[in-house]
Structure formats: structure tokens, C-alpha cells
Design an enzyme around this catalytic site. Sequence first.
Site, PDB file in Angstrom:
ATOM      1  CG  HIS A  72      11.205 -16.735   7.699  1.00 38.64           C
ATOM      2  ND1 HIS A  72      12.249 -17.234   8.459  1.00 38.64           N
ATOM      3  CD2 HIS A  72      11.346 -17.307   6.477  1.00 38.64           C
ATOM      4  CE1 HIS A  72      12.987 -18.050   7.728  1.00 38.64           C
ATOM      5  NE2 HIS A  72      12.453 -18.101   6.518  1.00 38.64           N
ATOM      6  CE1 TYR A 201      17.092 -15.918  17.871  1.00 39.78           C
ATOM      7  CE2 TYR A 201      15.193 -16.429  16.489  1.00 39.78           C
ATOM      8  CZ  TYR A 201      16.285 -15.633  16.792  1.00 39.78           C
ATOM      9  OH  TYR A 201      16.562 -14.547  16.012  1.00 39.78           O
ATOM     10  N   PRO A 289      23.850 -10.520  18.316  1.00 38.69           N
ATOM     11  CG  PRO A 289      24.996 -12.338  17.410  1.00 38.69           C
ATOM     12  CD  PRO A 289      25.142 -11.232  18.400  1.00 38.69           C
ATOM     13  CE  LYS A 293      14.933  -6.486  16.191  1.00 39.45           C
ATOM     14  NZ  LYS A 293      13.883  -6.464  15.174  1.00 39.45           N
ATOM     15  CE1 TYR A 381      13.887 -12.506  15.963  1.00 38.81           C
ATOM     16  CE2 TYR A 381      12.571 -12.588  13.965  1.00 38.81           C
ATOM     17  CZ  TYR A 381      13.686 -12.994  14.682  1.00 38.81           C
ATOM     18  OH  TYR A 381      14.600 -13.859  14.118  1.00 38.81           O
TER      19      TYR A 381
END
Length: 388
Positions: A72, A201, A289, A293, A381
Site C-alpha cells: 500500500h 480510517y 491498534p 504498530k 505510519y
Amino acid sequence: MRTQVGIIGAGPAGLLLAQMLHQRGIDSVVIEARSRAHVESRIRAGLLEQGSVRTMTEAGVADRLHREGLVHRGLELRFGGQGHRVDLADLTGGKVVTIYGQQEAVKDMIALRLAAGLPLHFEVADVAIHDMATARPRITWTQDGVAQSLDCEVIAGCDGFHGICRPAIPAADLRIFDRIYPFAWLGILAQSRPMSEELIYARHTHGFALATMRSTSISRLYLQCAPDEDLSLWSDDRIWSELRARLGGALEEGPILQKGVTAMRSFVAEPMRHGRLFLAGDAAHIVPPTGAKGMNLAIADVRVLVRALEHFFAGRGEALMDRYSATCLDRVWKVQRFSWWMTQLLHRYDDHDDFEERVRLAELDYLAGSTAALTTLAENYVGLPYAD
């Protein structure tokens, strides 16, 4: 029995540590309380930072990951009824993340270790640590009713949050930082095509939602819910209806293969070493979550521990072992900060007033329109750089 490193726990941290030590000619024995079938079927994290993929590749455990993992280059934030793509690769000089289920990585590492004939014991009971403050610590357990004892030079506690290793450290020698969030995630694994090629998200007035995947035909979807949510009240129809409301867009329904509730907490135990016992992964820290990580932080711990043990067993002293905890915790707290920030930004807090709600929405709006702010999100991220 005797070995150089006794490893308690056959999750990602323990198995990766064993493999990386084996590459360096360092002997280890891995013991695990659960069965092989249980360990290989636990649905856990599924997103790997670029550094984690590199580490697993160097360890020789990433062949299937490279064949089946989904790379991704970005993700999407949804709020206020609109989507905002975050181009991770563009913002970080080409870094990406990869979707590959934790249980699949565990399967790969177990198969590799067993094929090499290296010691890995499942379904052990009554595990105990002895003499960890000395140069000759020992692990005892029973298996099939037979008492076992393992003399080692180092013990690695990779047995998770509920394991026996952290509690074996005297309470007076540990400092605990703990935050339990007032919500949880209701997660499903569904036989349906993911609604997007990248993670979504979503912040909604009903609460947070996340759309991710395990493959091109298996979706992993989450809904913010109460910590004590009663799953029996959530029919499949209700779950899909709520996902459509929070995520918007085209959502393909399919058979729900698994559902469960995941608690949300931030936890750190300091230090991560006591004598010859070293904690790694969830045994030492838990992150919510939201930032994806958990497994990545465990892999980072293992990198630091492997380097320290390599120096130690090569006769170069304990200096890196002495710095293990501080080195790991520097990264742990940065990751805790990011995971906390993502969590508070995207979830609904029932006890927050209208002012706090408006501030949070303003922050999201600023984030979506600021390259500098998006770069900060993207750098965290895809994974912070390693200390080595």
C-alpha cells in the site's frame, strides 16, 4: 537441557528472535504454552512497516510475504462525509506499508524452524523462571506430564501481555504506565472484496470505523463499540448496516467468518530488562491498534535484542545489553504517542463536550489540508527509522 538463549513465547517476537539468532550461530530453545494450531490461527495485526518487511526479508522468513503481501502506497481518512487520501509514498520518499496477516507470518516462521529441526515446544505448562539475576538463569516447565529444565545464559520473555515473564520481575523493580480507553473495536473477518485497495480510517458521529483487508477476497472491518459490548446483540445485518453508515461508499457484504471485540489500551513496563531476562513485544508494551504498530514494535525490539546478544556471545561484553531497555523505550514512547494521537483523533468520546468535538474536527480538517501535518502522519505510519 542447555542452550544459550531460552525464548518463552512462539509469537512473532519469539520466533523472529530465534531465527535471527540461528542465522548468527546462536542456539535457542523456544517454548509456547498454546498449541501450534492455536498460535497459527490467532487473528492479529496485519500491517507491516517497510522496516519490518526488510527485517523479515533479511531473516529469511519473507518469501511468502513477498508473493502474497499487498503493498500500500497510501491510506484514506474519511470525516465529514468526505474522503482524503494520504499519499504515504510521496510524503516519505517512497516508503510503503504491506498487508500480511500476523498469523501468516507466524505460520511461515514455525514451518521454517521445524523444517530446520530446531527446538520448538508447544503446549507446555507450569512455566517458571529461576535465577534470572545470575549469569545462569533457568526455565522449568512440564510437557506431557514430564518435568523439564533448561539452563541458559539469557532468557527472552516474548510471551505477550498475559504471559509469565513480566510478572516474574519483582514489582518494586518495575514502573507501569497504563491507560485503558473507554471504547473497544468490534472486528469482523468477512469473505468479501475490500471496499478499497487501501485502508480507510473513518470518523463518524456514531463512532470510528476501519476498512482493511487480509487479501483481495477477505475483508477485515472494525467498528468502535463499548468495552463490554455484547456480541450476541450484533447480528450480521446490524454489523453491515453500521459499517455502511460509518464508512459510506460501496461496501460488498459477504459471509462473516469471525467476529470479536478488541480492548483498547496503552501500556508500558519499564525497564524491559531484569538481570538476564529481556522482555520483547507485548510482554513489555501494548499500543491501541489504531496506528497498526503492535507487531512492528515487537520486530523493532527483536532487532535491538539480536544485536546486543550477538555482541555478548561474541565476547564483546554487555554494553549493548545494558542499553537494550533504553534503546527500545525511546522508540516505544514515540510509537505510543502516535498511536494515542490517532486514537483520540478518530474516536468518539462520550464524555467529551461540544468544544472538544469541534477542536478534534478542526484538527482533522487542518491535517487534511497541510502537507507538513500529513508528512508527520506518514512518517510515523510507515515506520520511524531504526536506531542502528
